[in-house]
Design an enzyme around this catalytic site. Structure first.
Site, short mmCIF file in Angstrom:
data_model
loop_
_atom_site.label_atom_id
_atom_site.label_comp_id
_atom_site.label_asym_id
_atom_site.label_seq_id
_atom_site.Cartn_x
_atom_site.Cartn_y
_atom_site.Cartn_z
NE ARG A 1 -3.81 -2.14 2.43
CZ ARG A 1 -4.91 -2.25 1.67
NH1 ARG A 1 -5.22 -1.29 0.83
NH2 ARG A 1 -5.68 -3.32 1.77
N GLY B 1 4.09 -21.03 11.17
CA GLY B 1 5.13 -21.67 11.95
C GLY B 1 6.06 -20.67 12.59
CB ALA C 1 9.75 -10.73 9.11
CE LYS D 1 2.43 -16.93 16.89
NZ LYS D 1 3.39 -15.88 16.55
CB THR E 1 5.73 -16.10 19.78
OG1 THR E 1 5.66 -16.58 18.44
CG2 THR E 1 5.07 -14.72 19.83
NE ARG F 1 4.60 -6.95 15.36
CZ ARG F 1 4.83 -7.68 14.28
NH1 ARG F 1 6.03 -7.68 13.73
NH2 ARG F 1 3.89 -8.41 13.73
CD GLU G 1 -2.71 -9.73 14.04
OE1 GLU G 1 -3.76 -9.72 14.71
OE2 GLU G 1 -2.65 -9.32 12.87
#
Length: 337
Positions: free
Chosen positions: A30, A139, A143, A194, A251, A258, A284
């Site tokens: 975008r 999985g 990134a 998770k 995570t 994050r 998230e």
């Protein structure tokens, strides 16, 4: 293969860059300034600053042209790299390009439940397209590491074998391995919940409760994830794999997480508004937590860690009080439902 990746955030860019080493890959995003930088400097300055991307990765600012790059081509793939909140809109945009009967195999990278409906990604896809379609590439994966070409293993989850095979062909090369899985529900629940457990683990670490506490929290967090997944129709053993324990461990313990950072900052006494402004990206787990709490209530699934995280995020409960709420629960069998 002819691949179009929609979404030039961190994960969409990293996946597109990886796939471009073996396939003709186009990335749509975008933000035109990000695309210009990728095209000219081979870098995504907003999400993957300092990481050089493959020179063969192409960019396209026009959504329709990007979609048509892979439309009608043999051995092609559409990859949706948008956040969960943009999944429905992106599917609706693609419907304007061509009827679903003409689409290539479809893959999504997002993890979570849709706010407002409580739907998992595959359910959103089915709701928009009026039929089951596609699968998830999911999985344990940061990134930045994938963009740097570091080793990683992912799950190609779909009930449709040709879709799974298309994901494997697209992504299984260099340092990235892809394993097939037909339990899409289990893969999606593991990838979504998770993030809530990572917030809890960040609180635990931020309060310096120790490694014993962290290990207990992660393990009991998986017990919650399994209970919810099975109630939604998943296979319990799926959560022992990459999209379950693998993603949970990464995570909850990785410094690049994050959602873990949200928990760490909550333990410092920062408000949620301040935390989200400082992050500058989607966490998230924050969006997912109230949706999962409501879903667990409807299904009668006991999820005390999820409930405590919700109370700290949205009900004014302090992190210390949240910990005490969990510690004061009565004794029970470890394998109790």
């Amino acid at each position: 293969m002819h691949i179009t990746v929609f979404g030039a955030g961190a994960w969409g860019t990293a996946v597109a860059a990886h796939m471009s080493f073996a396939h003709e890959t186009v990335l749509w995003g975008r933000d035109p300034t990000v695309l210009v930088s990728i095209a000219s400097q081979r870098e995504n300055p907003r999400y993957l600053a300092g990481i050089k991307l493959n020179p063969s990765l192409k960019v396209q600012a026009d959504f329709a042209l990007a979609a048509k790059q892979s439309l009608g081509q043999p051995d092609s793939l559409w990859v949706l790299g948008t956040p969960m909140g943009a999944l429905r809109q992106t599917l609706e945009q693609l419907q304007q390009i061509a009827p679903v009967e003409q689409w290539p195999p479809l893959v999504w990278l997002c993890k979570g439940f849709e706010v407002g409906t409580g739907l998992m990604p595959h359910q959103v896809v089915e709701d928009v397209l009026c039929k089951p379609y596609g699968g998830a590439l999911t999985g344990p994966s940061f990134a930045a590491e994938v963009a740097r070409g570091l080793p990683c293993a992912l799950t190609a989850a779909s009930a449709d074998e040709p879709t799974r095979q298309a994901m494997v062909r697209a992504a299984h090369h260099a340092a990235l391995r892809v394993y097939e899985l037909d339990d899409l529900v289990g893969a999606e629940v593991g990838g979504a919940v998770k993030n809530i457990m990572a917030v809890a683990t960040g609180i635990c670490d931020g309060m310096q409760l120790g490694l014993n506490a962290r290990a207990a929290l992660i393990t009991r967090g998986m017990a919650e994830i399994k209970r919810l997944a099975v109630a939604l129709g998943a296979q319990a053993e799926t959560l022992n794999g990459l999209s379950g324990f693998g993603d949970l461990i990464l995570t909850c313990t990785g410094d690049l997480s994050r959602n873990r950072r949200v928990g760490l900052m909550l333990a410092q006494g920062k408000s949620l508004d301040t935390i989200l402004k400082e992050l500058g990206q989607v966490a998230e787990g924050v969006k997912c937590a109230p949706v999962v709490k409501e879903l667990a209530g409807k299904l009668g699934v006991d999820m005390p860690i999820t409930a405590a995280v919700n109370a700290v995020l949205f009900d004014g409960l302090s992190p210390g009080e949240g910990v005490m709420r969990l510690l004061s629960r009565g004794a029970r069998s470890e394998d109790a439902d």
